[in-house]
Scaffold this motif. Structure first.
Motif, short mmCIF file in Angstrom:
data_model
loop_
_atom_site.label_atom_id
_atom_site.label_comp_id
_atom_site.label_asym_id
_atom_site.label_seq_id
_atom_site.Cartn_x
_atom_site.Cartn_y
_atom_site.Cartn_z
N ASP A 250 -9.66 9.47 22.17
CA ASP A 250 -10.12 8.39 23.04
C ASP A 250 -11.55 7.99 22.69
O ASP A 250 -11.89 6.81 22.63
N ALA B 47 -8.73 0.05 25.31
CA ALA B 47 -7.87 0.20 26.49
C ALA B 47 -6.52 -0.49 26.27
O ALA B 47 -5.46 0.05 26.63
N ASP C 58 -8.08 5.79 26.68
CA ASP C 58 -8.71 5.87 27.99
C ASP C 58 -10.13 5.29 27.95
O ASP C 58 -11.02 5.86 27.30
N PRO C 59 -10.40 4.19 28.63
CA PRO C 59 -11.74 3.61 28.58
C PRO C 59 -12.81 4.47 29.21
O PRO C 59 -14.00 4.28 28.94
N TYR D 109 -5.39 -0.15 30.35
CA TYR D 109 -4.99 1.18 29.89
C TYR D 109 -3.69 1.60 30.57
O TYR D 109 -2.76 2.11 29.93
#
Length: 313
Positions: free
Chosen positions: A146, A223, A228-229, A274
């Motif tokens: 991520d 995203a 996962d932002p 997301y």
């Protein structure tokens, strides 16, 4: 052609305009963004138009090839079978389809993603999709997929938003003075101009405003690709607490509290992207873990406070 008094007056105006470059840079057009996702005001300066995008793309391709050849000579260009190279390219495969939302030209770029073995903590994406990550970035910060996606998204966003074109154009104005201002007013054409002697693309410094744009657009792209932002926040906390002040990436990417505050302020805009990519409701999303304990808070930003000017090293 104006008479001598008129010509001298125009030349005096041109020199004065060059001396006030930030004022010229304020002449901008607000550009549309996707209808959903992150809300970012994209402001394109008229200055960048003095250097055609084709010139920047060609320069980037030449410079990137030189960097690769230097790495090959030093045996530091990681091979296609390297696990980290495969990892970067797999992340890239997910990110790249989302780039055309922000710049339709990206769908025609000859993208490249490479890994250079080095303790250097850095990454870049040149115009035209020429990207490299240095292994020190992955190793020292123990990045999750991520977080890698946030780095790659950030660098890709610089290319999509043509930030290098903006900085190269301003460098040419600084070097050539009134002659380049004449280009802005329609006198001549820089279509065949080689910027290589004056502005090496890989070493250009972006402004605080451009860094913010890259943060937000990169987080949006990642995203949409199913990353996962929330990793954007832990990434920059790592930058602030793990790296020393002299590290290359930290010197060109300040990671203080104000930067993280901007990311957090836009988190509600990208979390639904997301969730949609993960095909699950927001409340079912897994918790985010940064792969590093005791991160602590990031330091206060330091550096150039003018949002338009390049950040100081």
């Amino acid at each position: 052609m104006p008479g001598r008094p008129g010509w001298l007056a125009w030349l005096a105006w041109s020199c004065a305009a060059c001396a006030c470059l930030p004022a010229i840079a304020q002449e901008v057009a607000v550009v549309a963004a996707p209808d959903d996702g992150v809300r970012v005001e994209r402001r394109y300066s008229r200055v960048r138009t003095i250097v055609p995008m084709e010139v920047i793309d060609q320069q980037a391709a030449r410079e990137y090839e030189q960097i690769k050849q230097e790495a090959i000579a030093k045996h530091t260009l990681a091979g296609d079978d390297n696990p980290q190279v495969k990892r970067l390219r797999e992340i890239g495969i997910r990110l790249l389809p989302e780039t055309v939302l922000w710049n339709p030209r990206a769908g025609r770029w000859a993208w490249e993603i490479n890994l250079i073995e080095s303790k250097l903590v850095n990454a870049f994406c040149m115009p035209g999709g020429k990207m490299a990550v240095y292994s020190g970035l992955l190793d020292q910060l123990k990045l999750t997929d991520d977080e890698v996606a946030m780095v790659m998204g950030h660098e890709i966003a610089h290319a999509l938003e043509e930030h290098a074109r903006q900085r190269a154009a301003q460098s040419e104005i600084s070097n050539l003075g009134a002659n380049v201002v004449s280009q802005l007013t329609g006198f001549g054409n820089l279509g065949n101009f080689d910027i290589g002697n004056n502005a090496r693309l890989v070493s250009l410094r972006f402004s605080r405003l451009e860094e913010t744009e890259a943060d937000l657009i990169g987080m949006d792209i990642a995203a949409r690709a199913g990353y996962d932002p929330r990793a954007a926040v832990t990434l920059w906390r790592k930058m602030g607490t793990v790296l020393e002040m002299g590290d290359e990436f930290k010197s060109t990417h300040p990671s203080g509290r104000s930067r993280i505050a901007v990311l957090e302020a836009h988190m509600a805009e990208v979390m639904p992207l997301y969730a949609k990519a993960m095909n699950m409701p927001m409340e079912k999303l897994p918790a985010h873990t940064p792969n590093m304990a005791n991160l602590g808070g990031a330091p206060v930003d330091a550096g150039d406070e003018d949002s338009q000017r390049p950040l100081k090293k």
